[in-house]
Design an enzyme around this catalytic site. Structure first.
Site, short mmCIF file in Angstrom:
data_model
loop_
_atom_site.label_atom_id
_atom_site.label_comp_id
_atom_site.label_asym_id
_atom_site.label_seq_id
_atom_site.Cartn_x
_atom_site.Cartn_y
_atom_site.Cartn_z
N LEU A 24 0.75 -1.18 -0.10
CA LEU A 24 -0.20 0.04 -0.11
C LEU A 24 0.79 0.57 -0.04
O LEU A 24 1.49 1.72 1.06
CB LEU A 24 -0.60 -0.18 1.08
CG LEU A 24 -2.11 1.34 1.37
CD1 LEU A 24 -3.02 0.81 -0.06
CD2 LEU A 24 -2.68 1.20 2.68
N HIS B 252 5.56 2.07 11.55
CA HIS B 252 6.03 2.78 11.37
C HIS B 252 5.07 3.89 11.37
O HIS B 252 4.00 4.14 11.04
CB HIS B 252 6.41 2.71 10.28
CG HIS B 252 7.77 4.00 8.86
ND1 HIS B 252 6.74 5.39 8.99
CD2 HIS B 252 8.94 3.80 8.67
CE1 HIS B 252 8.32 6.15 8.24
NE2 HIS B 252 9.25 5.60 8.28
#
Length: 340
Positions: free
Chosen positions: A128, A232
């Site tokens: 993605l 992240h």
């Protein structure tokens, strides 16, 4: 209006551009022309296949997002089938050991990391990426959820368990605090080299060099412990979407950056469970709530996020929506209310 569609051969330059911009730790988008060309070719074959078996060779459905008016794609996503069959798929599982001593009057628990390949054969949603300047107004949500709309159109093509590996903590300089402590001593290479090898090789180096015994978490410094199961910052919105879709952290992490793996059964994902197959009828949908819509087919898949009026018998959409989805008036499509 934005549309998600299968990747085409002429998307290669855009695909390479996403790889260059994705940053360190984005294993599924390596900056490798030959590898990305091979993935694009494999995606074309997977989409056009009749009905690949969910327990057969691995396949990939690569998706692109663009304006319905055309132009250059500005993001991508993918669904991979039968992960770990072509290339081994390794993770660390966080296990808990009970420690007790009557003599010392002590009883406590200790966590440890053990290497597993428990998800071999599963379906993975990943890859993605959305160009930063195009984020917002539902583009990321459309791109992410379109993968589940694709699976809902033909669930038998996919393994019953769906997983997603999210990028872990990696600093701007490419340094991973988890890798520096848990990876480097065993592999004797930089994070970028290991990450690239895992994306471009058969992962034999992991079998050869990985730790052969459990790693006790209490022996790790705070920097590495704090990265276990953490996402992240760029992946935080994607994680929230996946969790709303029904995927959950199951105590399994990436062996390189410590990022989390989320998983669930395909029938328990909100889109597969709650979406409906109904006739799409041209009409006035102005002022209605937005909904996820697809043409409910695999080959030629199209998906968008637009206002729609959902009734028990049909979905009313603007005529240009039918055109964007490449559907005829009254044709069966798939709809999911958009409440995230």
């Amino acid at each position: 209006m934005l549309v998600v569609r299968p990747a085409r051969p002429d998307d290669f330059d855009a695909f390479m551009g996403f790889a260059r911009r994705s940053g360190p730790g984005f294993t599924s988008l390596p900056e490798d022309e030959a590898l990305l060309a091979k993935r694009l070719e494999k995606s074309l074959a997977t989409f056009s296949s009749d009905a690949p078996k969910p327990d057969g060779d691995g396949g990939i459905y690569l998706l692109m997002i663009e304006s319905a008016k055309g132009g250059k794609p500005f993001g991508c996503a993918a669904v991979k089938t039968n992960i770990g069959r072509d290339v081994p798929f390794f993770n660390y599982r966080i296990v808990t050991y009970g420690q007790a001593s009557k003599a010392a009057n002590r009883r406590f628990e200790m966590r440890a990391l053990t290497m597993v390949n428990d998800y071999t054969g599963c379906t993975e949603v990943g890859t993605l990426f959305l160009e930063p300047e195009r984020r917002g107004d539902g583009a990321g949500k459309l791109l992410s959820l379109s993968r589940f709309m694709l699976m809902a159109s033909s669930p038998t093509r996919f393994h019953g368990t769906v997983v997603s590996e999210l990028r872990g903590v990696v600093h701007l300089d490419g340094r991973s605090p988890f890798w520096e402590v848990v990876g480097r001593p065993f592999y004797r290479m930089d994070f970028d080299e290991a990450d690239n090898l895992s994306a471009t090789s058969d992962n034999q180096f992991i079998i050869d060099l990985s730790p052969k015994h459990a790693i006790y978490v209490d022996l790790l410094p705070d920097s590495a412990r704090g990265a276990i199961g953490e996402t992240h910052p760029d992946g935080a919105p994607a994680r929230r979407l996946l969790e709303r879709e029904g995927l959950r952290f199951e105590g399994v992490i990436d062996i390189f950056d410590g990022g989390p793996l989320l998983a669930t059964r395909i029938e328990d994902t909100r889109t597969v469970r709650d979406s409906l197959a109904l006739p799409f009828v041209a009409g006035d949908a102005h002022g209605e709530e937005r909904a996820m819509l697809s043409n409910d087919r695999v080959d030629g898949f199209r998906c968008t996020l637009v206002p729609a009026r959902i009734t028990p018998d049909a979905v009313i959409v603007a005529p240009q929506v039918l055109e964007a989805l490449e559907m005829e008036d009254g044709q069966i499509g798939r709809v999911r209310s958009f409440d995230v």
